[in-house]
Design a protein around this motif. Structure first.
Motif, mmCIF file in Angstrom:
data_model
loop_
_atom_site.group_PDB
_atom_site.id
_atom_site.type_symbol
_atom_site.label_atom_id
_atom_site.label_comp_id
_atom_site.label_asym_id
_atom_site.label_seq_id
_atom_site.Cartn_x
_atom_site.Cartn_y
_atom_site.Cartn_z
ATOM 1 N N LYS A 1 5.623 4.499 2.338
ATOM 2 C CA LYS A 1 5.961 5.632 3.208
ATOM 3 C C LYS A 1 7.006 5.218 4.237
ATOM 4 O O LYS A 1 7.870 6.021 4.619
ATOM 5 C CB LYS A 1 4.691 6.133 3.908
ATOM 6 N N GLU A 2 6.950 3.971 4.673
ATOM 7 C CA GLU A 2 7.882 3.481 5.685
ATOM 8 C C GLU A 2 9.323 3.453 5.189
ATOM 9 O O GLU A 2 10.263 3.481 5.985
ATOM 10 C CB GLU A 2 7.458 2.080 6.143
ATOM 11 N N THR B 1 0.850 -1.189 0.000
ATOM 12 C CA THR B 1 0.000 0.000 0.000
ATOM 13 C C THR B 1 0.892 1.248 0.000
ATOM 14 O O THR B 1 2.097 1.164 0.289
ATOM 15 C CB THR B 1 -0.897 0.022 1.251
ATOM 16 N N GLU C 1 1.044 3.368 2.242
ATOM 17 C CA GLU C 1 1.599 3.467 3.600
ATOM 18 C C GLU C 1 2.854 2.608 3.753
ATOM 19 O O GLU C 1 3.801 2.996 4.451
ATOM 20 C CB GLU C 1 0.547 3.047 4.625
ATOM 21 N N ASP C 2 2.871 1.443 3.089
ATOM 22 C CA ASP C 2 4.063 0.590 3.139
ATOM 23 C C ASP C 2 5.263 1.311 2.523
ATOM 24 O O ASP C 2 6.394 1.211 3.031
ATOM 25 C CB ASP C 2 3.816 -0.723 2.396
#
Length: 444
Positions: free
Chosen positions: A67-68, A62, A64-65
């Motif tokens: 973003k990490e 995703t 968000e993944d």
């Protein structure tokens, strides 16, 4: 270094990940119009058929993944302008319009589905399958449908029509060419696949394109063909191929070839600090040494590795392609690599051809399956193509033939190569060896 990547498909996201592995400090922004990234479009037919339980299962990562690992992914965002002289990209989303600058720009814009110019394509129940959201719409519409027509008998078309058949619909596969999978299979091999589809109660119409769709209350109900025939269709899938999306490349000033963006072996375009990959670029054909199109996810991922190394200042060249493919519909696997005999003839190569029937296991071992193999050589015996159809063990043999063609092996040389053997997995003389031995007999 600021890297902006336009496109969130296999090429774009793989490029972002590969750059991050090579450069921990680069500022990476991916801009995509889609809601989902890092998923497998090739898996959509298998979700529709129920082999894969949910579309969520084919989403690998995703935003968000990403973003990490410090990769900024802007979804539902449309790039509207590229200024390569100022090194800026302008995009629009729900928050309005914004312009950002870049040091390196990657165009991974992919392709747009081709919509045939015919009456009725704007009716409800007429679909193209470009992304997961399209797949969800087809899945929902199929629940209240009894009949479906899929037009376009390439890989996606065949996989989709079989998926709809698995859902219990009365299905028809329509292809304007006189055979299915014309890019990868010769007509004699395509006939084997066509026969299997018919055995599975799929109606196949060849050489008859859809000319018109007719609806009722705004919903598609009938499909008409060139011979004047008509069939019921509660839903229609347009699997008629894609056209490279080139608008941004032209805006940036990139040179365009016969079909798509021209890039060199480092994935560089004609514009400094602008790169491109995937469905929107032309690749070089290994055998013909001429430009071609390779609409394969495997090609895009390989290109992403070369591009990432180029951007981060490391050496890497992208090799010419052979367009190796494999697919599975129902129990049947089929694959191909290199040139078909018909395409060889179109390019002034006289093909020397042999087709053999073998078994996937020792003949005495339970459940040995028939395997049809076609080998294509040039007049010097160099292998230039291979096509295989069987219920099992196709992919690994296509991979073997890809390596053989890449290394420039002749049919004589491959016939002397050592192959592993055990009764549950192969004949004592591998089917590939049987095929090249037979074609070798046509040479002095």
């Amino acid at each position: 270094m600021k890297v902006v990547i336009v496109g969130g498909g296999a090429g774009g996201m793989s490029t972002a990940s590969n750059i991050r592995r090579l450069d921990k400090d680069a500022e990476i922004t991916v801009i995509t119009r889609d809601e989902n990234v890092a998923y497998s479009p090739c898996a959509i037919p298998y979700v529709l058929s129920g082999k894969i339980s949910s579309f969520d299962d084919i989403i690998m990562k995703t935003p968000e993944d990403y973003k990490e690992v410090n990769i900024d992914v802007l979804i539902k965002s449309e790039v509207t302008a590229v200024d390569s002289s100022k090194k800026t990209v302008t995009y629009e989303n729900a928050d309005g319009e914004k312009t950002i600058d870049y040091d390196k720009l990657v165009l991974a814009t992919g392709g747009n589905p081709f919509v045939p110019p015919m009456e009725g394509v704007d009716l409800e129940g007429v679909f193209q399958i470009r992304n997961i959201e399209d797949g969800r719409k087809v899945q929902q519409w199929a629940k209240t449908s009894k009949s479906a027509v899929v037009t376009g008998a390439g890989l996606i078309g065949i996989e989709i029509v079989f998926a709809l058949k698995e859902l219990g619909l009365n299905v028809t596969l329509s292809e304007m060419m006189p055979q299915i999978v014309p890019r990868s299979l010769d007509s004699d091999m395509a006939d084997i696949l066509t026969g299997y589809l018919k055995m599975e109660n799929i109606h196949v119409m060849l050489g008859e394109p859809i000319t018109k769709l007719e609806g009722e209350d705004g919903k598609v109900k009938k499909a008409y063909f060139g011979d004047g025939s008509c069939i019921d269709a509660d839903m229609v899938i347009l699997a008629t191929g894609v056209r490279p999306e080139l608008e941004l490349a032209k805006m940036a000033g990139c040179d365009i070839g016969r079909w798509a963006i021209l890039v060199n072996e480092k994935m560089e375009t004609s514009v400094e600090d602008v790169y491109a990959l995937g469905d929107c670029v032309e690749s070089q054909d290994l055998i013909l040494q001429a430009n071609t199109i390779s609409h394969l996810g495997t090609t895009a991922v390989r290109e992403s590795k070369t591009l990432a190394r180029t951007i981060t200042g490391k050496k890497s060249n992208f090799n010419p392609v052979l367009n190796a493919m494999v697919s599975k519909v129902g129990k049947l696997e089929f694959g191909a690599v290199g040139l078909t005999s018909s395409f060889a003839q179109q390019n002034n190569i006289k093909p020397i051809v042999e087709k053999v029937e073998a078994l996937t296991r020792a003949r005495y071992y339970p459940n040995a399956k028939p395997m049809d193999i076609k080998i294509i050589c040039d007049c010097n015996g160099r292998i230039i193509g291979c096509q295989i159809i069987a219920e099992e063990r196709v992919a690994e043999r296509i991979d073997t033939m890809t390596l053989a063609i890449t290394q420039g092996l002749s049919c004589f040389e491959l016939s002397n190569v050592e192959f592993a053997y055990a009764p549950p997995v192969s004949m004592v003389t591998d089917p590939l060896v049987l095929a090249v031995e037979e074609v070798s007999k046509k040479f002095n």
